[in-house]
Write an enzyme that holds these catalytic residues in place. Structure first.
Site, PDB file in Angstrom:
ATOM      1  N   GLY A 179       0.819  -1.213   0.000  1.00  0.00           N
ATOM      2  CA  GLY A 179       0.000   0.000   0.000  1.00  0.00           C
ATOM      3  C   GLY A 179       0.847   1.254   0.000  1.00  0.00           C
ATOM      4  CG  ASP A 180       3.725   1.969   3.097  1.00  0.00           C
ATOM      5  OD1 ASP A 180       3.035   2.855   3.607  1.00  0.00           O
ATOM      6  OD2 ASP A 180       4.155   0.996   3.732  1.00  0.00           O
TER       7      ASP A 180
END
Length: 409
Positions: free
Chosen positions: A175-176
């Site tokens: 997600g980062d």
């Protein structure tokens, strides 16, 4: 001739940890920006995260998890709890085009580093901030990581898994990385406007909203009811978009949208000529509400050949099916190397089976005229402190006094 790089002449000051914000800065460094990464005396915690993935965390010799987020940057150490350390940061900000941080809002305000506090002092500065849940709303001050803010709260791990099993197994930093691309695009747009008008801007990106953006079709469709997730792959409405097990214990994934047009041809390709004229499954309207019987028939067919054999058959037919790859296979994938998606970096300790080079992933945007950027390993702790401070106008004696006082390292 010096390599053209689109962000040459841009100065970025990064006060950030882990992945999302640092990776956006790393891409800007790839594109020619001078990125100055500021770390506390103990360093970015990312320097120790490789251990969770069975990678070395030797900051002097080998730390791939850190290098991937921090390639091509210059690194300095400032003690921002020390007033003289904070003064050095402001000297850097005075010459910076962009400031990137993922510190929480309350901490930034205590340090005098919020956008509202910096903007009057540096009106042309572009300010980029990553948070877990956004700038507003009841959860704006909650701590956020991709496991919680992105995967869980964003509706990903709670929906995208085989029905009647456990939630999706999350992958650290996935997600980062999505957030970093969103931040990167916003920073470049704001920089363009700042260069044109002289006015800075705050660019805010959250893990939570990025997940919602990635899931936008599913969120919108949920208004109409009958949300099929979590679901079994046997209930995939279009059977040509399902995954199938193969003879060698692998899986192949389909992505054929034109179901009606390709139905008979795919049946013949998988050796099920008997189904090619079967009216029960021959149109999407007929199969979509009860796809399970047809998928079970296709399961039998796909188990007759290996994944590689099926990929060859579908490639020759120009139909989108592909093998579900393992990470270690990607290291040798000719497509990844043929398109320069991977990079072999030298200068690591000699290890049996690895030599002195390691394979890392390039940032995903390519520029035709620039060509491939260099890939310098992430800076050691405080590696460039003296050089950066000299460029900021400090003398060797001033630097020595700052080091003696504990303001820098």
């Amino acid at each position: 001739m010096e390599q053209y790089r689109p962000l040459a002449g841009v100065t970025v000051v990064e006060l950030a940890t882990f992945v999302a914000a640092p990776y956006a800065a790393r891409a800007m460094a790839d594109w020619g920006a001078d990125v100055i990464k500021i770390e506390p005396p103990k360093g970015d915690p990312m320097r120790m995260m490789g251990g969770l993935l069975n990678m070395p965390t030797d900051n002097e010799r080998e730390n791939l998890a850190y290098d991937q987020q921090n390639a091509n940057k210059r690194g300095i150490v400032l003690n921002l709890k020390h007033p003289e350390g904070m003064a050095v940061l402001h000297r850097l900000l005075a010459k910076a085009d962009i400031f990137i941080t993922n510190n929480r809002q309350e901490a930034l305000e205590r340090m005098g580093l919020s956008y509202e506090q910096l903007s009057p002092r540096y009106p042309a500065l572009v300010y980029g901030q990553v948070s877990g849940y956004g700038e507003n709303g009841p959860d704006k001050d909650r701590p956020g990581f991709d496991f919680t803010s992105y995967y869980a709260r964003g509706g990903i791990s709670g929906t995208l898994y085989e029905k009647d099993t456990s939630p999706l197994l999350t992958v650290a930093a996935f997600g980062d990385q999505q957030v970093s691309l969103a931040l990167l695009s916003g920073l470049c747009a704001a920089l363009f406007n700042a260069r044109r008008t002289g006015k800075g801007e705050k660019v805010s990106v959250s893990l939570y909203q990025t997940a919602l953006y990635c899931m936008c079709h599913m969120i919108a469709s949920s208004q109409y009811g009958k949300n099929p997730y979590p679901r079994s792959r046997l209930d995939t409405a279009n059977p040509f978009q399902a995954a199938y097990p193969t003879k060698d214990g692998r899986w192949i994934q389909g992505a054929v949208n034109a179901y009606d047009r390709e139905y008979a041809r795919i049946c013949r390709l998988v050796g099920r000529e008997d189904l090619a004229e079967d009216e029960r499954y021959s149109t999407f309207q007929r199969v979509k509400d009860n796809p399970r019987p047809f998928i079970q028939e296709l399961d039998k067919a796909f188990r007759q050949k290996t994944a590689d054999e099926w990929v060859k058959i579908f490639d020759e037919a120009d139909l989108p099916f592909d093998k579900e790859m393992l990470w270690e296979e990607i290291l040798e994938d000719p497509q990844a190397w043929g398109d320069d998606d991977l990079c072999r970096v030298e200068g690591y300790p000699d290890r049996e089976g690895l030599g002195t080079s390691r394979v890392l992933v390039r940032s995903p945007v390519k520029f035709r005229n620039m060509g491939l950027p260099p890939y310098e390993k992430g800076p050691k702790i405080g590696q460039h402190t003296d050089r950066v401070l000299e460029e900021a106008g400090l003398s060797q004696e001033e630097i020595r006094l700052l080091r003696d006082s504990g303001a820098i390292q």
